[in-house]
Design a protein around this motif. Structure first.
Motif, mmCIF file in Angstrom:
data_model
loop_
_atom_site.group_PDB
_atom_site.id
_atom_site.type_symbol
_atom_site.label_atom_id
_atom_site.label_comp_id
_atom_site.label_asym_id
_atom_site.label_seq_id
_atom_site.Cartn_x
_atom_site.Cartn_y
_atom_site.Cartn_z
ATOM 1 N N THR A 47 39.533 40.919 44.957
ATOM 2 C CA THR A 47 39.690 42.275 44.444
ATOM 3 C C THR A 47 38.646 42.536 43.370
ATOM 4 O O THR A 47 38.455 41.720 42.466
ATOM 5 N N VAL A 48 37.988 43.679 43.477
ATOM 6 C CA VAL A 48 37.003 44.100 42.488
ATOM 7 C C VAL A 48 37.346 45.529 42.070
ATOM 8 O O VAL A 48 37.533 46.397 42.926
ATOM 9 N N ALA A 49 37.444 45.772 40.777
ATOM 10 C CA ALA A 49 37.665 47.115 40.246
ATOM 11 C C ALA A 49 36.298 47.678 39.849
ATOM 12 O O ALA A 49 35.557 47.038 39.105
ATOM 13 N N THR A 72 35.820 43.190 50.805
ATOM 14 C CA THR A 72 36.331 43.116 49.431
ATOM 15 C C THR A 72 37.365 44.207 49.238
ATOM 16 O O THR A 72 37.201 45.333 49.704
ATOM 17 N N LEU A 75 39.202 48.420 44.107
ATOM 18 C CA LEU A 75 40.046 49.343 43.356
ATOM 19 C C LEU A 75 39.160 50.321 42.605
ATOM 20 O O LEU A 75 38.165 49.923 41.988
ATOM 21 N N TRP A 87 44.985 52.593 39.079
ATOM 22 C CA TRP A 87 44.058 52.039 40.063
ATOM 23 C C TRP A 87 44.624 52.232 41.456
ATOM 24 O O TRP A 87 45.825 52.074 41.673
ATOM 25 N N VAL A 116 44.434 46.093 37.360
ATOM 26 C CA VAL A 116 43.129 45.528 37.015
ATOM 27 C C VAL A 116 43.252 44.065 36.580
ATOM 28 O O VAL A 116 42.288 43.307 36.664
ATOM 29 N N ARG A 118 44.587 41.692 38.115
ATOM 30 C CA ARG A 118 44.419 40.798 39.259
ATOM 31 C C ARG A 118 43.000 40.793 39.823
ATOM 32 O O ARG A 118 42.728 40.076 40.785
ATOM 33 N N ALA A 119 42.115 41.565 39.261
ATOM 34 C CA ALA A 119 40.750 41.661 39.797
ATOM 35 C C ALA A 119 39.927 40.419 39.439
ATOM 36 O O ALA A 119 40.041 39.883 38.341
ATOM 37 N N VAL A 122 35.480 43.251 37.156
ATOM 38 C CA VAL A 122 35.556 44.664 36.811
ATOM 39 C C VAL A 122 34.137 45.122 36.509
ATOM 40 O O VAL A 122 33.446 44.509 35.684
ATOM 41 N N THR A 154 38.674 37.076 34.603
ATOM 42 C CA THR A 154 38.018 38.224 35.221
ATOM 43 C C THR A 154 36.630 38.420 34.616
ATOM 44 O O THR A 154 36.484 38.475 33.391
#
Length: 191
Positions: A47-49, A72, A75, A87, A116, A118-119, A122, A154
């Protein structure tokens, strides 16, 4: 009242961005996309925000599409009243809708401000960053609040133009640092 040094730095950065030719801004977005899609942390299905760029910001729209195509889980932020960021998942260009101020936001289910956390990474906007991780945003504080929620492992990178890596950014207690930057010519620089 806002710090006058921050205000002056913000005004100069915004003026410099407005002066950039459109072709240079587009090239910057392509270079940033190419650099970040070579970074395994961002393309291994985690996961990527990412902020979805607007106006003269370095383009992240090409990056968002490329990450999504790599598998990927991307978010994007949704602005809440009061300046918090919620998000929601990017699920292709048709999953976005206008949200005011030129912003596009995802229309799918929202996962809350803590999503965020869990990303794996960021990627946030900035107008200037220094090598100690000091980041100057637009002054609303929404990304400082979001960055306060990220997990301990992160990676937080600010997306900026090369000229926006500066000697010093004035910071205040509420300002959250970044771990590095990505620029069109320098690529990823971690601090």
């Amino acid at each position: 009242m806002e710090n006058p040094t921050k205000r002056g730095l913000r005004e100069r950065a915004l003026a410099a961005r407005r002066a950039l030719p459109e072709a240079e801004r587009a090239g910057a977005g392509s270079a940033i996309r190419d650099t970040l899609t070579d970074l395994p942390l961002l393309t291994t299905g985690g996961t990527v925000a990412v902020h979805y760029s607007v106006g003269t910001e370095p383009d992240t729209r090409k990056l968002v599409a490329a990450l999504w195509k790599h598998g990927t889980y991307v978010l994007l932020p949704v602005m809440l009243p009061g300046g918090e960021l919620d998000w929601a998942a990017y699920d292709g260009p048709d999953s976005l809708a206008p949200a005011g101020h030129g912003l596009l936001e995802p229309t799918g289910p929202r996962y809350g401000p803590d999503a965020v956390r869990r990303a794996a990474a960021v990627l946030c906007p900035a107008l200037a960053v220094d090598r100690s991780g000091g980041r100057l945003g637009r002054g609303a504080g929404c990304y400082d609040r979001a960055l306060a929620r990220v997990g301990p492992h992160t990676l937080v990178l600010a997306v900026i133009y090369d000229t926006e890596l500066v000697e010093r950014v004035p910071v205040e207690p509420h300002d959250r640092p970044v771990h590095g930057v990505v620029t069109p010519q320098r690529g990823v620089l971690r601090f």
